[in-house]
Design a protein around this motif. Structure first.
Motif, PDB file in Angstrom:
ATOM      1  N   PHE A 197      -0.794  17.160  -0.574  1.00 58.17           N
ATOM      2  CA  PHE A 197       0.329  16.340  -0.085  1.00 58.17           C
ATOM      3  C   PHE A 197       1.337  17.180   0.693  1.00 58.17           C
ATOM      4  CE2 PHE A 197      -0.817  14.117  -4.198  1.00 58.17           C
ATOM      5  CZ  PHE A 197      -1.575  13.131  -3.574  1.00 58.17           C
ATOM      6  N   LYS A 198       0.834  18.158   1.473  1.00 58.09           N
ATOM      7  CA  LYS A 198       1.749  19.073   2.146  1.00 58.09           C
ATOM      8  C   LYS A 198       2.642  18.382   3.170  1.00 58.09           C
ATOM      9  CE  LYS A 198      -1.597  20.554   5.683  1.00 58.09           C
ATOM     10  NZ  LYS A 198      -2.243  21.729   6.317  1.00 58.09           N
ATOM     11  N   ASN A 199       2.201  17.283   3.749  1.00 55.79           N
ATOM     12  CA  ASN A 199       3.022  16.566   4.732  1.00 55.79           C
ATOM     13  C   ASN A 199       3.574  15.265   4.207  1.00 55.79           C
ATOM     14  OD1 ASN A 199       2.854  18.471   6.752  1.00 55.79           O
ATOM     15  ND2 ASN A 199       0.955  17.634   7.571  1.00 55.79           N
ATOM     16  N   GLY A 200       3.496  15.073   2.908  1.00 54.67           N
ATOM     17  CA  GLY A 200       4.052  13.855   2.338  1.00 54.67           C
ATOM     18  C   GLY A 200       3.176  13.279   1.253  1.00 54.67           C
ATOM     19  N   ASN A 201       3.831  12.784   0.227  1.00 47.96           N
ATOM     20  CA  ASN A 201       3.131  12.176  -0.904  1.00 47.96           C
ATOM     21  C   ASN A 201       3.162  10.657  -0.761  1.00 47.96           C
ATOM     22  OD1 ASN A 201       2.562  11.146  -3.613  1.00 47.96           O
ATOM     23  ND2 ASN A 201       2.795  13.286  -4.269  1.00 47.96           N
ATOM     24  N   PRO A 202       2.062   9.964  -1.030  1.00 53.50           N
ATOM     25  CA  PRO A 202       2.076   8.495  -0.931  1.00 53.50           C
ATOM     26  C   PRO A 202       3.107   7.829  -1.824  1.00 53.50           C
ATOM     27  CG  PRO A 202      -0.178   9.299  -1.032  1.00 53.50           C
ATOM     28  CD  PRO A 202       0.705  10.486  -1.314  1.00 53.50           C
ATOM     29  N   SER A 203       3.579   8.552  -2.857  1.00 51.31           N
ATOM     30  CA  SER A 203       4.606   7.971  -3.732  1.00 51.31           C
ATOM     31  C   SER A 203       6.017   8.237  -3.236  1.00 51.31           C
ATOM     32  CB  SER A 203       4.444   8.538  -5.156  1.00 51.31           C
ATOM     33  OG  SER A 203       4.654   9.942  -5.162  1.00 51.31           O
ATOM     34  N   ASP A 204       6.150   8.941  -2.122  1.00 53.71           N
ATOM     35  CA  ASP A 204       7.470   9.182  -1.535  1.00 53.71           C
ATOM     36  C   ASP A 204       8.188   7.843  -1.312  1.00 53.71           C
ATOM     37  OD1 ASP A 204       9.473   9.490   0.683  1.00 53.71           O
ATOM     38  OD2 ASP A 204       8.775  11.563   0.612  1.00 53.71           O
ATOM     39  N   PRO A 205       9.477   7.744  -1.620  1.00 50.24           N
ATOM     40  CA  PRO A 205      10.198   6.477  -1.420  1.00 50.24           C
ATOM     41  C   PRO A 205      10.073   5.924  -0.013  1.00 50.24           C
ATOM     42  CG  PRO A 205      11.546   7.994  -2.675  1.00 50.24           C
ATOM     43  CD  PRO A 205      10.349   8.780  -2.216  1.00 50.24           C
ATOM     44  N   LEU A 206       9.931   6.794   0.987  1.00 50.36           N
ATOM     45  CA  LEU A 206       9.861   6.341   2.375  1.00 50.36           C
ATOM     46  C   LEU A 206       8.437   6.227   2.899  1.00 50.36           C
ATOM     47  CD1 LEU A 206      12.903   8.239   3.929  1.00 50.36           C
ATOM     48  CD2 LEU A 206      12.800   5.951   2.957  1.00 50.36           C
ATOM     49  N   ALA A 207       7.451   6.439   2.034  1.00 50.60           N
ATOM     50  CA  ALA A 207       6.063   6.203   2.412  1.00 50.60           C
ATOM     51  C   ALA A 207       5.765   4.710   2.282  1.00 50.60           C
ATOM     52  CB  ALA A 207       5.126   7.006   1.519  1.00 50.60           C
ATOM     53  N   PRO A 208       4.821   4.207   3.055  1.00 52.71           N
ATOM     54  CA  PRO A 208       4.552   2.758   3.007  1.00 52.71           C
ATOM     55  C   PRO A 208       3.969   2.331   1.658  1.00 52.71           C
ATOM     56  CG  PRO A 208       2.923   3.876   4.371  1.00 52.71           C
ATOM     57  CD  PRO A 208       3.974   4.887   4.066  1.00 52.71           C
ATOM     58  N   VAL A 209       4.403   1.180   1.188  1.00 52.71           N
ATOM     59  CA  VAL A 209       3.826   0.620  -0.019  1.00 52.71           C
ATOM     60  C   VAL A 209       2.409   0.135   0.296  1.00 52.71           C
ATOM     61  CG1 VAL A 209       4.772  -1.691   0.400  1.00 52.71           C
ATOM     62  CG2 VAL A 209       4.184  -0.994  -1.932  1.00 52.71           C
ATOM     63  N   VAL A 210       1.476   0.410  -0.602  1.00 47.41           N
ATOM     64  CA  VAL A 210       0.082   0.023  -0.392  1.00 47.41           C
ATOM     65  C   VAL A 210      -0.476  -0.574  -1.672  1.00 47.41           C
ATOM     66  CG1 VAL A 210      -0.350   1.763   1.393  1.00 47.41           C
ATOM     67  CG2 VAL A 210      -0.752   2.325  -1.023  1.00 47.41           C
ATOM     68  N   ASN A 211      -1.705  -1.063  -1.564  1.00 47.01           N
ATOM     69  CA  ASN A 211      -2.449  -1.582  -2.714  1.00 47.01           C
ATOM     70  C   ASN A 211      -1.767  -2.796  -3.349  1.00 47.01           C
ATOM     71  OD1 ASN A 211      -4.963  -1.139  -3.899  1.00 47.01           O
ATOM     72  ND2 ASN A 211      -4.049  -0.249  -5.749  1.00 47.01           N
ATOM     73  N   LEU A 212      -1.143  -3.604  -2.507  1.00 43.42           N
ATOM     74  CA  LEU A 212      -0.531  -4.841  -2.975  1.00 43.42           C
ATOM     75  C   LEU A 212      -1.293  -6.015  -2.389  1.00 43.42           C
ATOM     76  CD1 LEU A 212       2.617  -5.810  -0.938  1.00 43.42           C
ATOM     77  CD2 LEU A 212       1.163  -3.910  -0.265  1.00 43.42           C
ATOM     78  N   SER A 213      -1.109  -7.191  -2.965  1.00 45.66           N
ATOM     79  CA  SER A 213      -1.811  -8.378  -2.500  1.00 45.66           C
ATOM     80  C   SER A 213      -1.120  -8.991  -1.286  1.00 45.66           C
ATOM     81  CB  SER A 213      -1.883  -9.424  -3.614  1.00 45.66           C
ATOM     82  OG  SER A 213      -0.588  -9.907  -3.927  1.00 45.66           O
ATOM     83  N   TYR A 214      -1.875  -9.776  -0.566  1.00 47.73           N
ATOM     84  CA  TYR A 214      -1.312 -10.569   0.535  1.00 47.73           C
ATOM     85  C   TYR A 214      -0.194 -11.468   0.019  1.00 47.73           C
ATOM     86  CZ  TYR A 214      -1.177 -14.448   3.931  1.00 47.73           C
ATOM     87  OH  TYR A 214      -0.773 -15.432   4.800  1.00 47.73           O
ATOM     88  N   GLU A 215      -0.411 -12.063  -1.158  1.00 46.98           N
ATOM     89  CA  GLU A 215       0.592 -12.941  -1.756  1.00 46.98           C
ATOM     90  C   GLU A 215       1.864 -12.174  -2.084  1.00 46.98           C
ATOM     91  OE1 GLU A 215      -3.258 -14.791  -1.865  1.00 46.98           O
ATOM     92  OE2 GLU A 215      -2.607 -12.823  -2.621  1.00 46.98           O
ATOM     93  N   GLY A 216       1.716 -10.905  -2.464  1.00 46.03           N
ATOM     94  CA  GLY A 216       2.890 -10.081  -2.728  1.00 46.03           C
ATOM     95  C   GLY A 216       3.702  -9.836  -1.471  1.00 46.03           C
ATOM     96  N   ALA A 217       3.005  -9.590  -0.348  1.00 49.40           N
ATOM     97  CA  ALA A 217       3.705  -9.379   0.926  1.00 49.40           C
ATOM     98  C   ALA A 217       4.437 -10.646   1.360  1.00 49.40           C
ATOM     99  CB  ALA A 217       2.711  -8.940   2.004  1.00 49.40           C
ATOM    100  N   ILE A 218       3.789 -11.795   1.181  1.00 50.71           N
ATOM    101  CA  ILE A 218       4.438 -13.069   1.518  1.00 50.71           C
ATOM    102  C   ILE A 218       5.663 -13.275   0.640  1.00 50.71           C
ATOM    103  CG2 ILE A 218       4.163 -15.576   1.456  1.00 50.71           C
ATOM    104  CD1 ILE A 218       2.754 -14.342   3.822  1.00 50.71           C
ATOM    105  N   ALA A 219       5.540 -12.984  -0.661  1.00 50.53           N
ATOM    106  CA  ALA A 219       6.664 -13.146  -1.578  1.00 50.53           C
ATOM    107  C   ALA A 219       7.828 -12.244  -1.185  1.00 50.53           C
ATOM    108  CB  ALA A 219       6.221 -12.838  -3.010  1.00 50.53           C
ATOM    109  N   TYR A 220       7.519 -11.030  -0.721  1.00 46.09           N
ATOM    110  CA  TYR A 220       8.567 -10.107  -0.269  1.00 46.09           C
ATOM    111  C   TYR A 220       9.302 -10.690   0.945  1.00 46.09           C
ATOM    112  CZ  TYR A 220      10.756  -5.859   1.586  1.00 46.09           C
ATOM    113  OH  TYR A 220      11.654  -4.935   2.079  1.00 46.09           O
ATOM    114  N   CYS A 221       8.539 -11.226   1.894  1.00 41.93           N
ATOM    115  CA  CYS A 221       9.152 -11.829   3.084  1.00 41.93           C
ATOM    116  C   CYS A 221      10.047 -13.015   2.693  1.00 41.93           C
ATOM    117  CB  CYS A 221       8.078 -12.293   4.064  1.00 41.93           C
ATOM    118  SG  CYS A 221       7.118 -10.962   4.819  1.00 41.93           S
TER     119      CYS A 221
END
Length: 646
Positions: free
Chosen positions: A465-489
């Motif tokens: 993770f020398k250039n960034g960790n996927p858990s970094d607060p500013l890294a994109p959220v992943v592994n979520l459902s389509y329904e989760g993205a709609i709920a966020y919107c």
């Protein structure tokens, strides 16, 4: 003549621009209608103008092609999209050199000149009628011409011909029928545009419906010769001044309405689609009775009148059940938003009186709202927004942060939604005890090491993770459902619109996933036909620095001479990442948007369809026009939000 009043144009701009669609790279030629007949976006007209223009370069004698091209250009002028009246005049001249002596040329010439009654313009109308006696495009022009000349015989004939042509939508007729039925016997009804005037006249003269009502279009009545004839016919004194003796259009409209109030004994109504400024000075004397407002100096029970209209007079089945593929369905749906004010009044009345009909009315309200992207506003009016009060966001400006302007109504988030923002959403759901929604929205944890290849499995955490960790607060959220993205919107939309602040930028907005066409539009960054978001066909710059986080292990060294070292390329623009990195890594595109290409594939509003490619996508599958399918949550997929200003 194609009447476009300020009110009607505003309705279409609010409705149409708030649902802007953007074309991809392959745009088919389509029949172009006025937005009075078919609901389309400004971008759609831009695309059609482009494809018809290109077509006409090789097919300059195609008269129908010129009609489509001109119509697209004319609609863009009405949208204020860099087409002037002078541009249209020059276009008509060009059309005259390409297809003279055709119906299309004479029709376009008359349409472009508007209501000018000089001999040259009338000759265009006569020639168009001679060359295309059965063309439905002429119906409104002919009816307008006969109306302003008060040629009653031809008014009736034209209305019957127009009705027989099946050109006007049944839904538009039903709306106008209900508007006419909103009035008392022998009423005067002031209308303001095409779709609340012509269909009413056709119903009256072709079907004998409510012929006792005098329908006066406020735009047409400004023509002095027409107004003089009509007022004389009605037994009403003439205005003391001509139209252009008033200081402006607004002053004339107000003066005319005041003149009617003073000099007629007949009941006076305004179409619900009318411009409020004509009765603003006496608004406390104006009462809604359904699809019209009644002027009355004395108070009366307008709720009882509204109730009677809906229960005994109106045709409403066309809203509840669509039985045909209607070209004008978008126009009808938008017009039907005018029912919301009286229906909400009726709903409250039924609720207070414990009348079971409130259930049916509520369902009708929600149906209209759903077809016009108004669910949130209507839910608030129906007191169904108890779950919309955020417990973690108290300032709407926080939700505006990071959205960059694409055009007047469209903004896009400069990065994919990151872990920090998504965690805030989940925290709000938790605090509101919305556990069912929380379970749907939660992003599943990722075992990143399990995704490593045999050649990288021995890397240390620092190397991995020398250039960034996927858990970094500013890294994109992943592994979520389509329904989760709609709920966020939906959460963003409800939260933003429910919060007030004196420095809040916008009134009502909608946050949503982009359509595929909208995604490609923002990805191109203001240009066209880009391969990648930075423009060129290569994934590295001239120094060999990678321009995106992609699967690049098997990429050759062009155009750079070998892959550059970290000392030559900053950590933000070499692909040293194995998995995801911060969303603002690499260079932004022309709109200032980061990570359009690579890092994570981005969801669209179509479930399973993602765009842009991820850290695990080969470059040839990550072009702007490429698409991938991910039906389930994936460590490779996140999402970007766009904001539409209502």
């Amino acid at each position: 003549m194609k009447l476009i009043t300020l009110k009607i144009l505003t309705l279409f701009l609010l409705g149409i621009l708030s649902n802007t669609a953007f074309a991809g790279n392959e745009v088919p030629k389509e029949k172009v209608y006025s937005f009075i007949k078919q609901k389309q976006s400004a971008q759609w007209y831009i695309d059609q103008a482009n494809v018809w223009g290109e077509y006409l370069e090789e097919n300059s004698k195609d008269a129908d092609g010129w009609l489509n091209f001109y119509t697209a250009k004319r609609m863009l002028k009405l949208y204020g999209a860099n087409v002037s009246h002078e541009d249209l005049i020059e276009l008509v001249k060009k059309i005259g050199t390409k297809i003279p002596n055709t119906f299309e040329y004479h029709y376009i010439s008359y349409w472009n000149a508007g209501l000018k009654s000089n001999s040259e313009n009338l000759e265009h109308l006569n020639k168009a009628q001679e060359l295309g006696p059965n063309r439905v495009e002429l119906m409104d022009d002919l009816l307008t011409y006969y109306e302003i000349n008060r040629d009653k015989e031809n008014i009736v004939k034209t209305c019957k011909r127009w009705f027989a042509s099946n050109d006007i939508s049944a839904g538009v007729y039903a709306w106008n029928y209900n508007m006419l039925q909103s009035t008392e016997e022998n009423a005067i009804l002031i209308t303001f545009g095409d779709n609340d005037t012509y269909p009413s006249w056709v119903l009256q003269h072709a079907k004998g419906i409510r012929q006792d009502v005098t329908v006066i279009n406020i735009s047409l009545i400004s023509i002095d010769s027409y107004r003089i004839k009509y007022l004389k016919e009605l037994g009403i004194p003439q205005l003391p001044k001509k139209r252009h003796d008033y200081s402006g259009w607004k002053e004339f409209k107000i003066a005319f309405v005041e003149h009617l109030k003073t000099h007629t004994y007949r009941p006076l109504y305004f179409a619900i689609s009318s411009d409020k400024e004509v009765y603003e000075s006496f608004e406390d004397e104006v009462y809604n009775v359904g699809l019209a407002y009644k002027w009355s100096k004395t108070k009366f029970d307008n709720i009882a009148v509204t109730k009677r209209n809906f229960e005994k007079k109106y045709l409403m089945d066309y809203i509840k059940l669509e039985l045909q593929n209607d070209l004008s369905q978008g126009v009808v749906d938008h017009a039907n938003t005018n029912y919301l004010i009286p229906l909400l009044t009726l709903y409250n009345h039924y609720e207070e009186s414990e009348d079971v009909r409130s259930v049916e009315v509520k369902q009708l309200i929600k149906s209209i709202a759903m077809k016009n992207d108004m669910e949130m506003q209507v839910a608030k009016l129906l007191n169904e927004t108890n779950s919309g009060v955020s417990l973690v966001v108290d300032d709407p400006r926080k939700l505006e942060t990071g959205f960059l302007k694409v055009n007047d109504t469209l903004y896009a988030l400069e990065t994919e939604v990151n872990n920090e923002s998504y965690d805030l959403f989940l925290t709000d759901l938790l605090k509101q005890k919305r556990y069912d929604e929380l379970n749907v929205a939660k992003a599943a944890a990722v075992n990143w090491r399990s995704l490593l290849s045999s050649s990288t499995s021995s890397l240390t955490e620092d190397e991995l993770f020398k250039n960034g960790n996927p858990s970094d607060p500013l890294a994109p959220v992943v592994n979520l459902s389509y329904e989760g993205a709609i709920a966020y919107c939906n959460w963003l939309t409800t939260t933003y619109n429910s919060l007030e602040h004196k420095k809040k930028k916008f009134g009502l907005v909608e946050f949503k996933l982009p359509t595929e066409a909208e995604w490609e539009y923002i990805a191109n960054g203001g240009k066209q036909n880009m391969t990648y978001s930075w423009g060129g066909p290569y994934v590295r710059n001239s120094k060999g620095c990678f321009l995106a986080n992609l699967r690049v292990g098997d990429i050759d060294d062009v155009p750079g001479q070998g892959i550059s070292s970290e000392t030559e390329c900053s950590a933000s623009n070499i692909d040293g990442a194995i998995f995801t990195v911060r969303g603002d890594s690499y260079y932004p595109n022309g709109y200032g948007l980061y990570g359009i290409t690579g890092n994570v594939s981005e969801m669209t509003n179509k479930k399973g369809l993602v765009k842009g490619g991820s850290w695990n996508t080969r470059p040839n599958n990550a072009t702007i026009t490429s698409k991938e399918s991910h039906d389930q949550p994936s460590p490779e997929v996140g999402f970007r939000v766009i904001m539409v200003v209502k």
